[in-house]
Write a protein that holds these residues in place. Structure first.
Motif, PDB file in Angstrom:
ATOM      1  N   ARG A 106      -5.309  -5.931  -6.669  1.00 24.64           N
ATOM      2  CA  ARG A 106      -5.794  -5.828  -5.287  1.00 24.64           C
ATOM      3  C   ARG A 106      -4.795  -5.056  -4.425  1.00 24.64           C
ATOM      4  O   ARG A 106      -5.166  -4.244  -3.585  1.00 24.64           O
ATOM      5  CB  ARG A 106      -6.050  -7.218  -4.709  1.00 24.64           C
ATOM      6  CG  ARG A 106      -7.509  -7.647  -4.954  1.00 24.64           C
ATOM      7  CD  ARG A 106      -7.852  -8.916  -4.230  1.00 24.64           C
ATOM      8  NE  ARG A 106      -7.175 -10.048  -4.846  1.00 24.64           N
ATOM      9  CZ  ARG A 106      -6.826 -11.147  -4.193  1.00 24.64           C
ATOM     10  NH1 ARG A 106      -7.052 -11.253  -2.905  1.00 24.64           N
ATOM     11  NH2 ARG A 106      -6.250 -12.159  -4.819  1.00 24.64           N
ATOM     12  N   SER A 123      -5.127  -1.401  -5.267  1.00 28.64           N
ATOM     13  CA  SER A 123      -6.332  -0.835  -4.647  1.00 28.64           C
ATOM     14  C   SER A 123      -6.107  -0.610  -3.157  1.00 28.64           C
ATOM     15  O   SER A 123      -6.474   0.436  -2.612  1.00 28.64           O
ATOM     16  CB  SER A 123      -7.521  -1.777  -4.811  1.00 28.64           C
ATOM     17  OG  SER A 123      -7.849  -1.899  -6.146  1.00 28.64           O
ATOM     18  N   ALA A 124      -5.489  -1.600  -2.509  1.00 28.91           N
ATOM     19  CA  ALA A 124      -5.242  -1.483  -1.069  1.00 28.91           C
ATOM     20  C   ALA A 124      -4.272  -0.344  -0.783  1.00 28.91           C
ATOM     21  O   ALA A 124      -4.461   0.425   0.163  1.00 28.91           O
ATOM     22  CB  ALA A 124      -4.698  -2.795  -0.534  1.00 28.91           C
ATOM     23  N   GLU A 125      -3.245  -0.208  -1.661  1.00 28.03           N
ATOM     24  CA  GLU A 125      -2.246   0.850  -1.459  1.00 28.03           C
ATOM     25  C   GLU A 125      -2.886   2.227  -1.640  1.00 28.03           C
ATOM     26  O   GLU A 125      -2.686   3.133  -0.829  1.00 28.03           O
ATOM     27  CB  GLU A 125      -1.120   0.663  -2.490  1.00 28.03           C
ATOM     28  CG  GLU A 125       0.150   1.381  -2.112  1.00 28.03           C
ATOM     29  CD  GLU A 125       1.238   1.115  -3.144  1.00 28.03           C
ATOM     30  OE1 GLU A 125       1.921   2.072  -3.499  1.00 28.03           O
ATOM     31  OE2 GLU A 125       1.375  -0.039  -3.586  1.00 28.03           O
ATOM     32  N   SER A 166      -6.053   2.901  -1.354  1.00 28.38           N
ATOM     33  CA  SER A 166      -6.999   3.111  -0.247  1.00 28.38           C
ATOM     34  C   SER A 166      -6.266   3.575   1.006  1.00 28.38           C
ATOM     35  O   SER A 166      -6.737   4.465   1.717  1.00 28.38           O
ATOM     36  CB  SER A 166      -7.742   1.823   0.079  1.00 28.38           C
ATOM     37  OG  SER A 166      -8.504   1.437  -1.010  1.00 28.38           O
ATOM     38  N   VAL A 212     -14.901   2.752  -0.400  1.00 23.46           N
ATOM     39  CA  VAL A 212     -14.513   1.642  -1.269  1.00 23.46           C
ATOM     40  C   VAL A 212     -13.832   2.212  -2.499  1.00 23.46           C
ATOM     41  O   VAL A 212     -14.344   3.132  -3.138  1.00 23.46           O
ATOM     42  CB  VAL A 212     -15.772   0.841  -1.710  1.00 23.46           C
ATOM     43  CG1 VAL A 212     -15.375  -0.300  -2.637  1.00 23.46           C
ATOM     44  CG2 VAL A 212     -16.533   0.314  -0.511  1.00 23.46           C
ATOM     45  N   TYR A 213     -12.642   1.683  -2.765  1.00 20.74           N
ATOM     46  CA  TYR A 213     -11.986   2.046  -4.029  1.00 20.74           C
ATOM     47  C   TYR A 213     -11.524   0.754  -4.706  1.00 20.74           C
ATOM     48  O   TYR A 213     -10.831  -0.063  -4.080  1.00 20.74           O
ATOM     49  CB  TYR A 213     -10.778   2.980  -3.788  1.00 20.74           C
ATOM     50  CG  TYR A 213      -9.948   3.097  -5.038  1.00 20.74           C
ATOM     51  CD1 TYR A 213     -10.426   3.828  -6.123  1.00 20.74           C
ATOM     52  CD2 TYR A 213      -8.746   2.412  -5.182  1.00 20.74           C
ATOM     53  CE1 TYR A 213      -9.714   3.886  -7.295  1.00 20.74           C
ATOM     54  CE2 TYR A 213      -8.022   2.472  -6.350  1.00 20.74           C
ATOM     55  CZ  TYR A 213      -8.511   3.216  -7.412  1.00 20.74           C
ATOM     56  OH  TYR A 213      -7.810   3.256  -8.583  1.00 20.74           O
ATOM     57  N   GLY A 253     -12.852  -1.970  -5.366  1.00 15.64           N
ATOM     58  CA  GLY A 253     -13.235  -3.229  -4.720  1.00 15.64           C
ATOM     59  C   GLY A 253     -12.629  -3.401  -3.332  1.00 15.64           C
ATOM     60  O   GLY A 253     -13.012  -4.304  -2.610  1.00 15.64           O
ATOM     61  N   ALA A 254     -11.663  -2.519  -2.972  1.00 15.19           N
ATOM     62  CA  ALA A 254     -11.051  -2.625  -1.631  1.00 15.19           C
ATOM     63  C   ALA A 254     -11.778  -1.669  -0.690  1.00 15.19           C
ATOM     64  O   ALA A 254     -11.874  -0.471  -0.962  1.00 15.19           O
ATOM     65  CB  ALA A 254      -9.572  -2.273  -1.684  1.00 15.19           C
ATOM     66  N   ARG A 255     -12.320  -2.207   0.393  1.00 18.80           N
ATOM     67  CA  ARG A 255     -13.043  -1.373   1.353  1.00 18.80           C
ATOM     68  C   ARG A 255     -12.127  -1.005   2.498  1.00 18.80           C
ATOM     69  O   ARG A 255     -11.371  -1.833   2.986  1.00 18.80           O
ATOM     70  CB  ARG A 255     -14.248  -2.144   1.883  1.00 18.80           C
ATOM     71  CG  ARG A 255     -15.169  -1.289   2.686  1.00 18.80           C
ATOM     72  CD  ARG A 255     -16.414  -2.025   3.132  1.00 18.80           C
ATOM     73  NE  ARG A 255     -17.270  -1.096   3.852  1.00 18.80           N
ATOM     74  CZ  ARG A 255     -17.025  -0.686   5.075  1.00 18.80           C
ATOM     75  NH1 ARG A 255     -15.977  -1.144   5.740  1.00 18.80           N
ATOM     76  NH2 ARG A 255     -17.818   0.184   5.668  1.00 18.80           N
ATOM     77  N   ARG A 256     -12.181   0.234   2.897  1.00 19.00           N
ATOM     78  CA  ARG A 256     -11.319   0.695   3.987  1.00 19.00           C
ATOM     79  C   ARG A 256     -12.189   1.371   5.049  1.00 19.00           C
ATOM     80  O   ARG A 256     -12.802   2.414   4.773  1.00 19.00           O
ATOM     81  CB  ARG A 256     -10.304   1.681   3.419  1.00 19.00           C
ATOM     82  CG  ARG A 256      -9.300   2.121   4.425  1.00 19.00           C
ATOM     83  CD  ARG A 256      -7.904   1.869   3.961  1.00 19.00           C
ATOM     84  NE  ARG A 256      -6.976   2.167   5.028  1.00 19.00           N
ATOM     85  CZ  ARG A 256      -5.881   1.500   5.242  1.00 19.00           C
ATOM     86  NH1 ARG A 256      -5.581   0.487   4.486  1.00 19.00           N
ATOM     87  NH2 ARG A 256      -5.070   1.827   6.220  1.00 19.00           N
TER      88      ARG A 256
END
Lengths: 161, 342
Positions: free
Chosen positions: B39, B42-44, B46, B80-81, B83-86
């Motif tokens: 996660r 993914s957040a990084e 995104s 979305v990348y 599973g992380a939505r930005r």
């Protein structure tokens, strides 16, 4: 039997100490990352504000970089204070932040363009960008290629966490 | 059994139980860490992509190829990348619903109405193929406006040439033609095998009033039906940049993003309107400029009003007509050496 239990007790004790140290380090890393994220958000908003057509100086669509049009900034400020739909719209871009222009030369003046301060916050971060403040109402001069006068100032973006 | 034998068995059972417990603990810990790490990654990624998109948005008329780690999904307000939505705030991003592969092509352009209303960001992938059926000046102009990095081809409006268009392992094929229901590409037999998710048709035509208003029609595929494509959603849009935006987008994404663009147009027009009034109020020069500020204010007021309406061709034409009047007033202000409205 007692020895086996003791070995397990020592093992779990060491495991607990290890987990505590790990959590402490991970927590410190998270604080640092959150500080970095706040700084990045400030920079991002400052960059966005500088490329916002609502603020940029232009003549027949030729954009002057790093220049804030005083009349546009003032119009934007009154729009945001009078129109709740516009306030909500720009919230999606700037979120909780304060954007203002501080003119430092030839006269000192400050005007707030956008302001949405949270009721409570742990810290705030300010980003400063030097800008030209263009006054189209000043007669008899030119600012870059624009009709009016150039003043000097700073665009200040404060973000909150 | 003797006590010693029972104790040995108990010790074994105890060891097994303790071992299983320890194993379970470590497995849980590892799985949790893996999840957290994925996660975080993914957040990084995104966040980095978001920074790239922000930068791309302000680099106008420049095409960039950006390497991406994996598939990117787009909706109206974010991407979305993993599973992380930005969310991307109010940025106007036009893209297919899903970009697969490792390469993202970015291109940004200003939306001028005639003042700069916003910057539009177009996203695509080399695996999306654009076929421009060259049956109008508008289609040719859109072909020229699309960056060379995109997988695009221009095909003359000729039955033999169109029949030779074949699928090439593309993720998606978008056909662009000068819109008119009578000119639908029923002569594209090569693409018949593609599913509705793999091919789409967009019709674009300039308004008959020759202003900067366009009609864009998203056709939907009817597999097996006698008429292969039928008109779906129709929009009246302002500016060729916005017509090009439709080329990049799915109908759903375009509908939503164009509505947001009109919201933005309404607000920025309010800023320009106020500016023209301030210029008029403080102006002490020849009367001609004062009249021009008044005329510009009327045009801006009309544009703002029309921007609040649904995106029909009629409202687009009204905006375009006022754009022409505003551009004329601005040009004359420049000629009279007065501060311009935009």
């Amino acid at each position: 039997m007692i020895e086996a239990v003791m070995v397990l007790v020592v093992f779990f004790f060491l495991l607990a100490v290890g987990l505590m140290v790990y959590n402490g380090l991970a927590g410190r890393g998270a604080v640092q990352r959150s500080q970095e994220a706040l700084e990045l958000r400030g920079l991002r908003i400052a960059r966005l504000a500088m490329t916002f057509p609502e603020l940029q100086c232009s003549v027949s669509n030729v954009i002057q970089e790093n220049c804030v049009d005083q009349l546009k900034a003032s119009a934007m400020s009154s729009l945001l204070s009078s129109d709740s739909r516009a306030r909500q719209y720009y919230y999606d871009t700037f979120q909780e932040a304060r954007i203002r222009v501080r003119q430092v030369y030839p006269t000192e003046e400050e005007f707030v363009i956008y302001e949405r301060e949270p009721a409570e916050y742990r810290r705030s971060e300010a980003t400063y960008l030097p800008v030209i403040v263009y006054d189209p109402l000043s007669s008899g001069g030119t600012c870059l290629t624009l009709h009016g006068a150039c003043h000097f100032g700073t665009l200040i973006v404060e973000v909150y966490q | 059994m003797r006590r010693a034998q029972v104790q040995v068995q108990f010790t074994w059972i105890f060891s097994l139980f303790a071992g299983a417990l320890i194993l379970l603990f470590f497995i849980t810990f590892i799985l949790r860490q893996k999840d957290v790490s994925e996660r975080g990654l993914s957040a990084e990624v995104s966040a980095k992509l978001d920074a790239v998109l922000t930068l791309a948005q302000s680099s106008l008329q420049t095409s960039n190829n950006v390497t991406i780690p994996g598939d990117l999904g787009f909706d109206c307000t974010g991407f979305v990348y993993g599973g992380a939505r930005r969310p991307y705030g109010n940025a106007l991003v036009f893209a297919p619903g899903l970009i697969q592969g490792k390469l993202l092509i970015t291109y940004a352009d200003g939306w001028d109405v005639p003042y700069r209303a916003s910057n539009l960001l177009y996203l695509t992938s080399p695996r999306v193929r654009y076929i421009f059926l060259n049956n109008s000046e508008t289609v040719h102009s859109l072909f020229e406006a699309m960056p060379d990095a995109a997988t695009k081809q221009s095909v003359e409006w000729n039955i033999t040439l169109m029949a030779s268009i074949m699928p090439r392992n593309d993720d998606y094929v978008r056909i662009i033609l000068g819109a008119s229901s009578s000119t639908l590409p029923s002569y594209l037999p090569g693409l018949d095998a593609l599913s509705p998710e793999e091919v789409g048709v967009l019709g674009v035509s300039r308004s008959v009033s020759e202003t900067d208003a366009f009609t864009v029609t998203f056709y939907t595929r009817n597999p097996g039906a006698p008429v292969m494509y039928s008109p779906g959603e129709v929009f009246g849009v302002v500016g060729e940049e916005m017509a090009l935006a439709a080329v990049y987008s799915s109908a759903e994404l375009f509908n939503c993003t164009y509505s947001r663009a009109l919201d933005h147009l309404e607000h920025i027009t309010a800023v320009y309107y106020q500016r023209s009034r301030d210029l008029l109020a403080s102006y002490r020069g020849p009367g001609t400029c004062a009249q021009l500020y008044g005329a510009a204010g009327s045009s801006l007021s009309a544009i703002r009003r029309e921007a609040q309406r649904p995106p029909t061709l009629m409202s687009a034409e009204a905006i375009a007509a006022n754009m022409t009047a505003l551009a004329d007033a601005n040009q004359r202000l420049k000629l009279f050496s007065c501060p311009t409205v935009y």
